[in-house]
Design a protein around this motif. Sequence first.
Motif, PDB file in Angstrom:
ATOM      1  N   VAL A  61      22.602  56.336  19.238  1.00 36.37           N
ATOM      2  CA  VAL A  61      21.854  55.590  18.219  1.00 36.37           C
ATOM      3  C   VAL A  61      22.348  54.152  18.272  1.00 36.37           C
ATOM      4  O   VAL A  61      23.529  53.885  18.014  1.00 36.37           O
ATOM      5  CB  VAL A  61      22.118  56.169  16.814  1.00 36.37           C
ATOM      6  CG1 VAL A  61      21.315  55.419  15.768  1.00 36.37           C
ATOM      7  CG2 VAL A  61      21.832  57.667  16.784  1.00 36.37           C
ATOM      8  N   LYS A  62      21.453  53.235  18.639  1.00 38.34           N
ATOM      9  CA  LYS A  62      21.892  51.838  18.694  1.00 38.34           C
ATOM     10  C   LYS A  62      21.674  51.164  17.353  1.00 38.34           C
ATOM     11  O   LYS A  62      20.539  51.000  16.901  1.00 38.34           O
ATOM     12  CB  LYS A  62      21.126  51.048  19.758  1.00 38.34           C
ATOM     13  CG  LYS A  62      21.638  49.604  19.838  1.00 38.34           C
ATOM     14  CD  LYS A  62      20.910  48.761  20.834  1.00 38.34           C
ATOM     15  CE  LYS A  62      19.669  48.166  20.249  1.00 38.34           C
ATOM     16  NZ  LYS A  62      19.155  47.021  21.031  1.00 38.34           N
ATOM     17  N   LEU A  63      22.774  50.770  16.699  1.00 37.76           N
ATOM     18  CA  LEU A  63      22.636  49.974  15.477  1.00 37.76           C
ATOM     19  C   LEU A  63      22.536  48.501  15.839  1.00 37.76           C
ATOM     20  O   LEU A  63      21.834  47.735  15.173  1.00 37.76           O
ATOM     21  CB  LEU A  63      23.837  50.187  14.553  1.00 37.76           C
ATOM     22  CG  LEU A  63      24.013  51.575  13.933  1.00 37.76           C
ATOM     23  CD1 LEU A  63      25.093  51.524  12.860  1.00 37.76           C
ATOM     24  CD2 LEU A  63      22.716  52.107  13.337  1.00 37.76           C
ATOM     25  N   ILE A 123      31.588  50.326  21.088  1.00 36.63           N
ATOM     26  CA  ILE A 123      31.800  49.032  20.465  1.00 36.63           C
ATOM     27  C   ILE A 123      31.451  47.953  21.483  1.00 36.63           C
ATOM     28  O   ILE A 123      32.039  47.887  22.564  1.00 36.63           O
ATOM     29  CB  ILE A 123      33.241  48.919  19.911  1.00 36.63           C
ATOM     30  CG1 ILE A 123      33.513  47.513  19.404  1.00 36.63           C
ATOM     31  CG2 ILE A 123      34.318  49.351  20.875  1.00 36.63           C
ATOM     32  CD1 ILE A 123      32.874  47.253  18.092  1.00 36.63           C
ATOM     33  N   ASP A 124      30.434  47.156  21.145  1.00 34.25           N
ATOM     34  CA  ASP A 124      29.959  46.101  22.043  1.00 34.25           C
ATOM     35  C   ASP A 124      30.494  44.767  21.528  1.00 34.25           C
ATOM     36  O   ASP A 124      30.329  44.444  20.342  1.00 34.25           O
ATOM     37  CB  ASP A 124      28.421  46.096  22.036  1.00 34.25           C
ATOM     38  CG  ASP A 124      27.819  45.382  23.244  1.00 34.25           C
ATOM     39  OD1 ASP A 124      28.489  45.312  24.302  1.00 34.25           O
ATOM     40  OD2 ASP A 124      26.676  44.897  23.142  1.00 34.25           O
ATOM     41  N   GLY A 125      31.133  43.994  22.388  1.00 35.44           N
ATOM     42  CA  GLY A 125      31.659  42.702  21.966  1.00 35.44           C
ATOM     43  C   GLY A 125      30.543  41.700  21.720  1.00 35.44           C
ATOM     44  O   GLY A 125      29.448  41.816  22.285  1.00 35.44           O
ATOM     45  N   SER A 158      32.437  47.743  25.618  1.00 33.32           N
ATOM     46  CA  SER A 158      31.672  46.888  26.527  1.00 33.32           C
ATOM     47  C   SER A 158      31.743  45.450  26.042  1.00 33.32           C
ATOM     48  O   SER A 158      31.995  45.193  24.868  1.00 33.32           O
ATOM     49  CB  SER A 158      30.209  47.345  26.610  1.00 33.32           C
ATOM     50  OG  SER A 158      29.633  47.419  25.327  1.00 33.32           O
ATOM     51  N   GLY A 159      31.476  44.530  26.957  1.00 30.93           N
ATOM     52  CA  GLY A 159      31.490  43.104  26.632  1.00 30.93           C
ATOM     53  C   GLY A 159      32.240  42.340  27.699  1.00 30.93           C
ATOM     54  O   GLY A 159      33.431  42.056  27.552  1.00 30.93           O
ATOM     55  N   LYS A 160      31.550  42.057  28.785  1.00 29.54           N
ATOM     56  CA  LYS A 160      32.141  41.355  29.939  1.00 29.54           C
ATOM     57  C   LYS A 160      33.368  42.088  30.487  1.00 29.54           C
ATOM     58  O   LYS A 160      34.308  41.461  30.972  1.00 29.54           O
ATOM     59  CB  LYS A 160      32.497  39.915  29.577  1.00 29.54           C
ATOM     60  CG  LYS A 160      31.260  39.039  29.343  1.00 29.54           C
ATOM     61  CD  LYS A 160      31.621  37.580  29.266  1.00 29.54           C
ATOM     62  CE  LYS A 160      30.376  36.739  29.004  1.00 29.54           C
ATOM     63  NZ  LYS A 160      30.697  35.353  28.671  1.00 29.54           N
ATOM     64  N   LEU A 161      33.378  43.410  30.383  1.00 27.23           N
ATOM     65  CA  LEU A 161      34.476  44.195  30.965  1.00 27.23           C
ATOM     66  C   LEU A 161      34.020  44.630  32.356  1.00 27.23           C
ATOM     67  O   LEU A 161      33.698  45.802  32.591  1.00 27.23           O
ATOM     68  CB  LEU A 161      34.790  45.402  30.067  1.00 27.23           C
ATOM     69  CG  LEU A 161      35.141  45.052  28.616  1.00 27.23           C
ATOM     70  CD1 LEU A 161      35.291  46.307  27.763  1.00 27.23           C
ATOM     71  CD2 LEU A 161      36.418  44.221  28.558  1.00 27.23           C
TER      72      LEU A 161
HETATM   73  C1  LIG Z   1      19.092  42.869  30.934  1.00 26.49           C
HETATM   74  C2  LIG Z   1      19.861  43.560  29.846  1.00 26.49           C
HETATM   75  C3  LIG Z   1      19.207  44.487  29.060  1.00 26.49           C
HETATM   76  C4  LIG Z   1      19.888  45.144  28.027  1.00 26.49           C
HETATM   77  N1  LIG Z   1      19.242  46.090  27.291  1.00 26.49           N
HETATM   78  C5  LIG Z   1      19.918  46.759  26.320  1.00 26.49           C
HETATM   79  C6  LIG Z   1      19.298  47.813  25.589  1.00 26.49           C
HETATM   80  O1  LIG Z   1      18.151  48.176  25.820  1.00 26.49           O
HETATM   81  N2  LIG Z   1      20.040  48.429  24.627  1.00 26.49           N
HETATM   82  C7  LIG Z   1      21.348  48.075  24.358  1.00 26.49           C
HETATM   83  O2  LIG Z   1      21.988  48.670  23.489  1.00 26.49           O
HETATM   84  N3  LIG Z   1      21.952  47.096  25.055  1.00 26.49           N
HETATM   85  C8  LIG Z   1      21.274  46.450  26.017  1.00 26.49           C
HETATM   86  N4  LIG Z   1      21.916  45.473  26.730  1.00 26.49           N
HETATM   87  C9  LIG Z   1      23.326  45.166  26.398  1.00 26.49           C
HETATM   88  C10 LIG Z   1      24.290  45.928  27.287  1.00 26.49           C
HETATM   89  O3  LIG Z   1      24.029  47.316  27.204  1.00 26.49           O
HETATM   90  C11 LIG Z   1      25.763  45.699  26.939  1.00 26.49           C
HETATM   91  O4  LIG Z   1      26.026  46.214  25.649  1.00 26.49           O
HETATM   92  C12 LIG Z   1      26.190  44.246  26.959  1.00 26.49           C
HETATM   93  O5  LIG Z   1      25.477  43.466  27.892  1.00 26.49           O
HETATM   94  C13 LIG Z   1      27.677  44.113  27.244  1.00 26.49           C
HETATM   95  O6  LIG Z   1      27.997  44.589  28.514  1.00 26.49           O
HETATM   96  P1  LIG Z   1      28.182  43.582  29.777  1.00 26.49           P
HETATM   97  O7  LIG Z   1      29.007  42.440  29.275  1.00 26.49           O
HETATM   98  O8  LIG Z   1      28.872  44.432  30.783  1.00 26.49           O
HETATM   99  O9  LIG Z   1      26.833  43.136  30.183  1.00 26.49           O
HETATM  100  C14 LIG Z   1      21.250  44.819  27.767  1.00 26.49           C
HETATM  101  C15 LIG Z   1      21.904  43.877  28.584  1.00 26.49           C
HETATM  102  C16 LIG Z   1      21.230  43.259  29.611  1.00 26.49           C
HETATM  103  C17 LIG Z   1      21.993  42.266  30.450  1.00 26.49           C
END
Ligand SMILES: Cc1cc2nc3c(=O)[nH]c(=O)nc-3n(C[C@H](O)[C@H](O)[C@H](O)COP(=O)(O)O)c2cc1C
Length: 337
Positions: free
Chosen positions: A80-82, A177-179, A224-227
């Motif tokens: 579930v994406k908040l 947890i997304d940065g 996640s977050g530039k890892l």
């Molecule tokens: C092109 C693209 C599409 C994305 N689509 C989604 C999505 O549909 N749902 C979501 O939760 N995050 C989405 N994200 C975010 C990523 O899942 C991730 O949380 C975020 O980019 C951090 O990871 P990263 O730094 O490795 O990219 C998307 C990111 C990118 C670059």
Amino acid sequence: MSFGALSPAAVLALSRGAKAAGIWMATGEGGLSRYHLEGGGDIVMQIGTAKYGVRNLDGTLSDDKLREIAAHPQVKMFEVKLAQGAKPGKGGILPGNKVTPEIAAIRGIPVGEDSISPNRHRDIGSIAELGAFVHRVRSVTGKPVGVKIVAGQPGFLNDWLNDCVMHPQHCPDYIQIDGGEGGTGAAPAALADYVGLPITLALPMVVEARDRHGLTERIRILASGKLITPDKVAWALCMGADFVVSARGFMFSLGCIQAMKCGSGKCPTGVASVDERLRQGLDPTDKGNRVAMYAQQVIHTVETISHSCGLTDPSGFSVDNVTATESGVAGFRNTAH
Ligand SMILES: Cc1cc2nc3c(=O)[nH]c(=O)nc-3n(C[C@H](O)[C@H](O)[C@H](O)COP(=O)(O)O)c2cc1C
């Protein structure tokens, strides 16, 4: 990353590469396509605010669709994406010209019409409703359910985890947890740059809150977050993440050159293109191999760091194995005497 944000060839390459490397792949909020399934690997099905792929036409959650998706043995978990770090508190719009018959069928929306992703789940207005939603998805699908968040105020985390302790059926199986530094196809620069806690602050905060509530064994943590390099992955594991996931690391392995044209459909590399001619530039077999090699190399290097720290594998990492240097780069150390 959604099918629709990514081209069919890109999703296919990710799916094949993930299977070859033995890692899972998440659908993003755009629903489950045949390209996700074709590689044969494990899949996490995301439920975004528009509930694409598991919705009734009016945008409410459909139990029948949930069951249909869960019936694929490859779909191992639901998420579930908040919120996501690139645009906390912001929804999105898929313009009508991108809503092809194929995308409309996968997402459960009318062909050719603009489609809105609301900025929040309209049926989740409180912590109790979040818990009930998690419980519903898990009961209907019979599969583990995670929740993806961006950290802001610690008060929310405390209240949510208190509710999980009081109502175990509300408890997610994992928290991603997304940065605040997270990426996306299109987001206002101010949100992408400034809103949401960075992963360096957010991850320790979430791990501490989970442990303080006695939920260490109950809730897994994904970060996640530039890892996207082995040092960052190892850092996150030391700080308490059970898994590290990435979007852009895999985009680079697909050939993304950061042309910043994701939203226009004119991505020159075929990764995010709508244009058929540009899409032909991405060979799913070649790029699938690169996706697998990227994942395998990150895993191998993280393992090498763990061995050097005196551990048999990265699951033994603890906060004692890492220290930040003055430049902010993680340094690793062996804690054995
Ligand atoms: C092109 C693209 C599409 C994305 N689509 C989604 C999505 O549909 N749902 C979501 O939760 N995050 C989405 N994200 C975010 C990523 O899942 C991730 O949380 C975020 O980019 C951090 O990871 P990263 O730094 O490795 O990219 C998307 C990111 C990118 C670059």
